[in-house]
Structures are given as structure tokens and as C-alpha cells.
Design an enzyme around this catalytic site. Structure first.
Site, PDB file in Angstrom:
ATOM      1  CD  GLU A 437      46.793  40.481  38.798  1.00  0.00           C
ATOM      2  OE1 GLU A 437      47.237  39.676  39.627  1.00  0.00           O
ATOM      3  OE2 GLU A 437      46.905  41.731  38.921  1.00  0.00           O
ATOM      4  CD  GLU A 506      50.325  41.094  43.738  1.00  0.00           C
ATOM      5  OE1 GLU A 506      49.136  41.196  43.387  1.00  0.00           O
ATOM      6  OE2 GLU A 506      50.923  40.007  43.805  1.00  0.00           O
ATOM      7  CD  GLU A 530      53.961  35.983  44.257  1.00  0.00           C
ATOM      8  OE1 GLU A 530      53.176  35.611  43.390  1.00  0.00           O
ATOM      9  OE2 GLU A 530      53.991  37.153  44.687  1.00  0.00           O
TER      10      GLU A 530
END
Ligand code: NOJ
Ligand code: CA
Length: 735
Positions: A437, A506, A530
Site C-alpha cells: 500500500e 486505485e 470491498e
């Protein structure tokens, strides 16, 4: 491979006017007309079987005029002003220098995919234009396939156009009517929206409602929408607008002039508001228009891949492997456990914060024992990989503060022993999947990238799921601006050097670049599972995704949720997964990806082992795919033949309402008998009120069989076909 040059370098500039030029698709059903208008503006239009798809639409650019142009003196102020305008405008005052028509026909084999081989067959027209007063040249290259049109701008090496900055691309897509559109809001930072189905003329009125909350979002216009945009005309044409080969350029959105139903390109700006920094020779991405009167053709189209460059990774097949995986993930998403380790510190500074002194809060998901439980589960049920999120230090303080140095991607929490897990996974024959991340601190990620990838290789990880949650650092940049598009590309190409497969969340939505870099085995870049834990998605969401997000490449949607009532996992989570269990099974077929997760917790699968069998059996790489039924927002049914084994699987998903799916099984091999195991919705199943009601039955079928199958609201069905031996078919009913 065949490339024939039909017409070369016809010099037309001296004629003083330009004629229209037609280009036909190989089967003649599509016709593209290029015209240079009176004022020297390039324009194109497109018809399908004689019906208008794109009405005459202008093309070109507004360039940023350099300060020195504006400052330069001159005796004639008006003349000076005109020159400045001309320098800024790269959309009119062109003359035609030459045009060139070629055709092309080749077949190539993807490293992974829906089919074994792909035909790349088109007719091409390249028009070279010269802007007389500025003596700047631009080529517009059109490729017309049987399933659509691609075109791009090219800027050859030239004296008067070297470096230039794009203020806006002015490519129009003039629609022939007030079509039904399946759209999400145009946004520089996210695609994680539910789709809205509406008339084009209704977009403006609905926009405010369509922009739901996201951690990072920048909508830009009340009529701005994203590509890939799916539309349906009143006379039954399915039209899809997107782009292919987005490299070193910002993402194209579309802004609608809703009085005239004309879309115009709207590029994503960078931190200072500029839209593209170019240096000739260079090209833009391809602008694409898919069209058919049969929705299934849109799903089967490979045009977006065909417009990308061939595979640049030579030994790709030796290390890029389609993967089915489980992971320490859904338990964090639902709030059953956490990415973080401790509540002791109000902020974290890596290298200073001492985690060995911290009191664990007891909910950390990525601990050795729990990870080993997932590895055991993966090994027992034949999964290739295990993803672990929240294994590295920094999650207590990871977004929302525009923090630069968030993670270092190599330092684990005290309860996650990298070497121990590495050895354990190896002993069980399971590959670990890394999680990076970045928290959108892109500079920080690039700073650590080499070390992070090397760390992966040292510890047996061949694939990484990366993520870009929150606003981008460098501050002011957008998720889809040119600078960060280049970052995703950099991370992908660097990963290839390390033989690492990438699944970026993303990040920019794909545009077929996985043809060139097949180590891009997945992207999220849309509203994934999600959101079923963050309030739920529309039940028909999964019937739109194949027509939109998946046009450019596979999605890491993370299907396979069996427990829909999420309060059972976390009493504080009131969300419900808006899908039936059978619908979840069908997603392994209908949302094509070489990377598929079984996203639910092992304990939830253990409660439904008979249905879980389908997820265990289903393949992730295919020799062939047949789209049997398709309608955006309503249903998608596809049969696929597993790579190498020849085994067929089928998946069908429905939308908001119950329906009956009627299909022929004529895709099965002639003369063979199969046992079909049908996992379907029970009669009273419903995505909200009765989502776990399913039936499993075995029937004997051949390629002459026809199936009429009930699909519940938000439901679906999945089938695995097994070649039958006589002893196995005994006592089984025929379909
Ligand atoms: C958002 C991603 O989509 C999700 O899969 C991931 O778990 C979180 N970010 C944390 O990285
Ligand atoms: Ca996400």
C-alpha cells in the site's frame, strides 16, 4: 502477418482544398469518413451498417502558448495576436499533405487470456496534415476493425513542434441521439463509483447523486463521465468509448455538451493545471469506438489489446502465471481484524517508532498463526497463492495527513516473521503474494521500489498487489494525470525486471497495455467487492463492469463471498453483500481475470463445501470463450474452455430482477457426453433477503442440449462440465 500499402504519399497540398476520404472495415459494415472542413479543421464520422455512430466530429488540440510568444514584440498588434492564437490552436487551418491506406492481418497469442489466439485485422488510413501558417505537422492514424474504430494523433520530428504543452485535447464524439448510458462520474482520482443507467440528457440532473464519497476524489463537471463509457442507442446499437495504449499521457475523460449530445475529450490535469507535456516524435493513446448491434460483440472484442504494442517481455510465459488465491484481507475490510498492530501511538515515524515496545491491541490480522491458517487452507484446497495485507509497519497512521514517508515495504510487524512464513509457504507448495500500500505517496514508493522488489524476490514473492489510497503525493497531482500514469508504468516495467507480476489497486484503469506488459495481471480501478462491506453496491453492478471497466483489461474484483450478512463477521458492520451465493460463483467466469481471489474467510467456505467446490475447480486461463447472452445492466452469460485441459465452465449473472436464462450448449465438443454440475439460485433466492439459497444438481448433457435456468434478483448460476464416463452417468438425469 500481412501489411499491404495501397496508396502512398499522394501530395494534395497544392490542390488548395481537401476531399473527404472513406475507410471501410474489413467486412465493410463500418465506414469512417475523414474530412478537412472549410476552416482546415480535421473531422471524422462513423457509420455501422449505414446507421450513424459518430456524427461529424472535430479533432485537435489547444496548446499552451509559451510566455515568450506572448512577450515577443511586433509592430502589428493584431497580427501578433493572431500568431499567438495560431500557435495555441492545433485544431484548424490545416491542409492535407498526404494520405496513406494500408491493411493489416495477423494472429497473435497472448501470454494469458480469454482465448488462445487473437486476430488483429484492420484497414488503416493515415492522414498527414500541415498547419500552414505555423508549418507544424500532425498525423491522424485511423484503424478500422470489424468491431470498431481506433485513431490517434502522431507528431513526427519537426522543427516547429518540438516540445509542447497540451492545454486540452479537442477530440469530439458526436452522438447520433440521446442514448442510454451506463456511466460513472468523471473524476481525476477515482473510479470507485456505482454505475448509473440514464439517458445522456439526464446525466446533469443525476450527477450530484452519482458522486458518492471517496477518500480521494475530484469530479470536474456536471456532465463529465469516465471511459470506458457504454451506451445503447434507440435503434439497438451498442457503442463503447474508451482509449487504448495509455502511455506517457493523461487519462481521457469525456465532457458532454448535452444540448447537442457531443462528447469532447477532457484530459486529467497535473499539479499546475497542464494536461500533457509532449516531445516530438510522440503519439497520443488511441481513442476507441466499439460498435455492434449485438452486445455480445462488445464483450468479445479484442480491439483494445490489438491497438497496443506486442509483448515486450521475452520470457514472459516462464514466470507470468495465472493465479487463484486466498488472502488475509476480507477480515480487515469487514473490520473483523485490522491492518494495524497497536493503539499505543498517536502518530508513527518509521525508524523512530519502536514497535517492540508497543502493546498489541490483539486484532492484528497478519500474525504468524493466522497467516499459516490461510496457507494451510490454500494448500488443502489447491490454491496457488496467499495474499497478506497489514504485514508491514506503519498502518496505524497511513492516510489522511498528506504524509510522505508512510511505509518502507520491508519492515514487518513483530508478530509477522517473514522468513518463517516464507519457509512454511514453501513447504506447503503455496506462493506468497506481497502487498504494497503506497498510501498514494508515490515519491516514497519510488524511493523504496528497488529494495522492496528485491526483498520480495529474497522471500519467495512473485506477485505484488499495490495500492494508491488517498490523495497523491507529490501534492496536487491526480491519480490519472500524466505524471502518475508514468509512475504506474515505471513500477510495472521495473517489476518486469525483477520478474514480478503486478496487481495495482486505485491505479489508472487499464487500456490494454497488458498485451505489451503481461506482468500486469490485474487492476482494481473500479468499484470492487470491498464496497459490499462499505454499504453495498448495486445488484446489477457486475453486469455493467464487463462492458466498461473490463474493456481495457482484467479486474481484481475479489469475488467469492459466501457470508453476505457482514454483521456475522463484525457486529459493527451493518453492510450486506448485494448478491446471491450462486452469483458469486458465476463471477469467476463473467469477470474475466487471470488473477482470481476466493475472497471470503476459510471458516465461511467450510460451511458451504459443496458450493466451494466450484471455486476450487474453476480455471483462470482459457483457450476459448463464448459470450452466450449479454445486455448491459441486465445479464452476462459466458462459457469458457480451460487452457490446456479443454474443460468447459460457464457463468451467468443477472441484475435487479429475476429472469430465465435460455442457452444452447452447442459450444461443447461434438459427439461427447458431459456431466454438468449446475450451481444455481434456489427459487426463493434474493440478493438481499435470501442470498444463501442455492441448489446444486448434476445432469447429463451434450452439445445438442438446451438449458433454461432461473436466475434470482442479484443472482446467477455457474456450471462445470466434466467429460462423462458411462459409470459416472448412471442414474443421472439428462437435461
Ligand atoms: C484499498 C484496496 O482496494 C483494498 O483491497 C486494500 O485492502 C486497501 N486499499 C488497503 O490497502
Ligand atoms: Ca480500492
Amino acid at each position: 502477418m500481412k501489411k499491404i500499402l495501397l496508396l502512398t504519399g499522394v501530395l494534395l497540398c497544392c490542390l488548395g482544398f481537401a476531399k473527404a476520404q472513406d475507410l471501410k472495415s474489413p467486412n465493410g459494415k463500418l465506414v469512417m469518413k475523414f474530412t478537412l472542413l472549410q476552416d482546415g479543421s480535421p473531422s471524422y464520422s462513423l457509420t455501422y451498417k449505414g446507421k450513424p455512430v459518430i456524427k461529424p466530429s472535430k479533432m485537435g488540440f489547444d496548446l499552451k502558448t509559451k510566455p515568450r510568444d506572448e512577450a515577443s514584440g511586433g509592430s502589428d498588434a493584431n497580427m501578433e495576436q493572431k500568431n499567438v492564437n495560431l500557435q495555441g490552436s492545433l485544431h484548424s487551418n490545416f491542409t492535407l499533405v498526404s494520405n496513406q491506406t494500408t491493411n493489416y492481418d495477423e494472429t497473435w497469442a497472448p501470454v494469458w487470456g480469454e482465448v488462445k489466439t487473437i486476430r488483429n485485422h484492420y484497414n488503416e488510413l493515415a492522414v498527414t496534415l500541415n498547419q500552414q501558417q505555423t508549418n507544424r505537422q500532425m498525423v491522424i492514424r485511423f484503424r478500422l476493425f470489424d468491431d470498431g474504430l481506433g485513431f490517434r494523433y502522431e507528431f513526427p520530428t519537426q522543427k516547429n513542434l518540438t516540445y509542447f504543452v497540451i492545454k486540452e485535447e479537442r477530440t469530439q464524439f458526436a452522438m447520433a441521439g440521446d442514448h442510454t448510458a451506463y456511466w460513472i462520474a468523471g473524476d481525476y482520482d477515482t473510479q470507485e463509483y456505482d454505475y448509473t443507467t440514464s439517458k445522456l440528457s439526464e446525466i446533469r440532473g443525476i450527477m450530484a447523486k452519482a458522486v458518492t464519497a471517496n477518500i480521494s476524489q475530484t469530479p470536474f463537471s456536471p456532465t463529465g463521465v469516465q471511459t470506458s463509457l457504454m451506451m445503447k442507442s434507440k435503434d439497438g446499437l451498442y457503442i463503447n468509448l474508451h482509449e487504448a495504449a495509455l502511455i506517457n499521457y493523461p487519462v481521457m475523460h469525456l465532457n458532454l455538451d448535452d444540448k447537442n449530445m457531443v462528447f469532447e475529450s477532457w484530459l486529467t490535469p497535473d499539479a499546475v493545471g497542464d494536461k500533457g507535456y509532449m516531445q516530438a516524435p510522440c503519439t497520443t493513446p488511441w481513442r476507441t469506438v466499439l460498435v455492434s448491434d449485438d452486445a455480445r460483440d462488445i464483450l468479445a472484442s479484442k480491439m483494445t489489446y490489438n491497438l497496443n504494442e506486442p509483448n515486450k517481455i521475452k520470457d514472459a510465459a516462464s514466470w507470468i502465471k495465472p493465479t487463484k488465491y486466498v488472502g488475509v484481507w476480507w477480515e480487515m475490510i469487514t473490520g473483523k481484524s485490522t491492518w494495524s498492530y497497536t493503539n499505543d501511538y498517536p502518530t508513527i515515524q518509521l525508524g523512530i517508532t519502536d514497535y517492540t515496545k508497543a502493546k498489541p491491541h490483539g486484532k492484528h490480522g497478519a500474525n504468524n498463526a493466522n497467516v499459516k491458517r490461510y496457507i494451510d487452507f490454500a494448500a488443502k484446497h489447491g490454491f496457488d497463492g496467499v495474499l497478506v495485507e497489514g504485514w508491514n509497519q506503519g498502518w496505524e497512521d497511513w492516510f489522511g495527513n498528506s504524509k510522505d514517508y508512510v511505509f518502507d515495504f520491508v519492515t514487518p510487524y513483530p508478530d509477522f516473521n517473514v522468513q518463517e512464513i516464507r519457509d512454511y509457504a514453501k513447504s506447503k507448495g503455496v506462493k506468497m503474494i506481497m502487498h504494497h500500500e503506497t498510501s498514494s505517496s508515490v515519491r516514497n514508493y519510488e524511493r523504496h521500489l528497488d529494495k522492496a522488489y528485491q526483498f520480495m524476490k529474497d522471500n519467495g514473492y512473485d506477485a505484488v498487489k499495490s495500492g494508491y489510497v488517498g490523495d497523491i503525493l507529490p501534492r496536487g497531482e491526480n491519480h490519472y494525470s500524466q505524471w502518475i500514469v508514468n509512475h504506474y508504468q515505471y513500477a510495472l516495467e521495473k517489476a518486469a525486471e525483477y520478474k514480478i507480476m503486478v496487481n495495482a489497486h486505485e491505479a489508472v484503469r487499464p487500456t490494454g497495455i497488458a498485451r505489451t506488459y503481461p506482468n500486469l495481471i490485474g487492476n482494481e480501478s473500479a468499484r470492487g467487492t470491498e464496497y459490499q462491506s462499505f454499504g453495498g453496491s448495486k445488484p446489477n453492478h457486475v453486469t455493467v463492469l464487463p462492458f466498461t471497466r473490463l474493456i481495457g483489461g482484467p479486474m481484481d474484483y475479489t469475488p467469492g463471498i459466501f457470508e453476505m450478512d457482514l454483521s456475522k463477521l463484525n457486529p459493527d458492520n451493518g453492510s450486506h453483500v448485494n448478491s446471491t451465493l450462486a452469483n458469486q460463483l458465476a463471477l469467476y467466469l463473467t469477470l474475466y481475470s487471470p488473477l482470481q481471489m476466493a475472497a471470503d474467510l476459510p471458516e465461511n467456505y467450510e460451511r458451504f463445501m459443496d458450493a466451494f467446490q466450484f471455486i476450487k475447480d474453476v480455471a483462470v486461463d482459457w483457450d476459448d470463450s463464448k459470450y452466450l447472452e449479454a445486455e448491459p445492466g441486465e445479464y452476462v452469460t459466458v462459457a469458457r474452455k480451460a487452457k490446456g485441459t479443454g474443460q468447459w465452465f460457464l457463468g451467468s449473472v443477472g441484475g435487479d430482477n429475476a429472469r430465465t436464462s435460455n442457452i444452447k450448449l452447442d459450444f461443447l465438443d461434438k459427439g461427447k457426453t458431459y456431466i454438468a454440475t449446475i450451481y444455481a439460485d434456489a427459487k426463493d433466492a434474493h440478493y438481499k433477503t435470501n442470498s444463501q439459497a442455492y441448489t446444486i444438481k448434476k445432469v447429463v448433457v451434450t452439445n445438442k442440449s438446451k438449458l433454461s435456468q432461473f436466475v434470482a434478483p442479484g443472482g446467477g448460476y455457474a456450471i462445470s462440465f466434466e467429460l462423462a464416463t458411462k459409470d459416472k452417468t448412471k442414474g443421472l438425469p439428462k437435461l
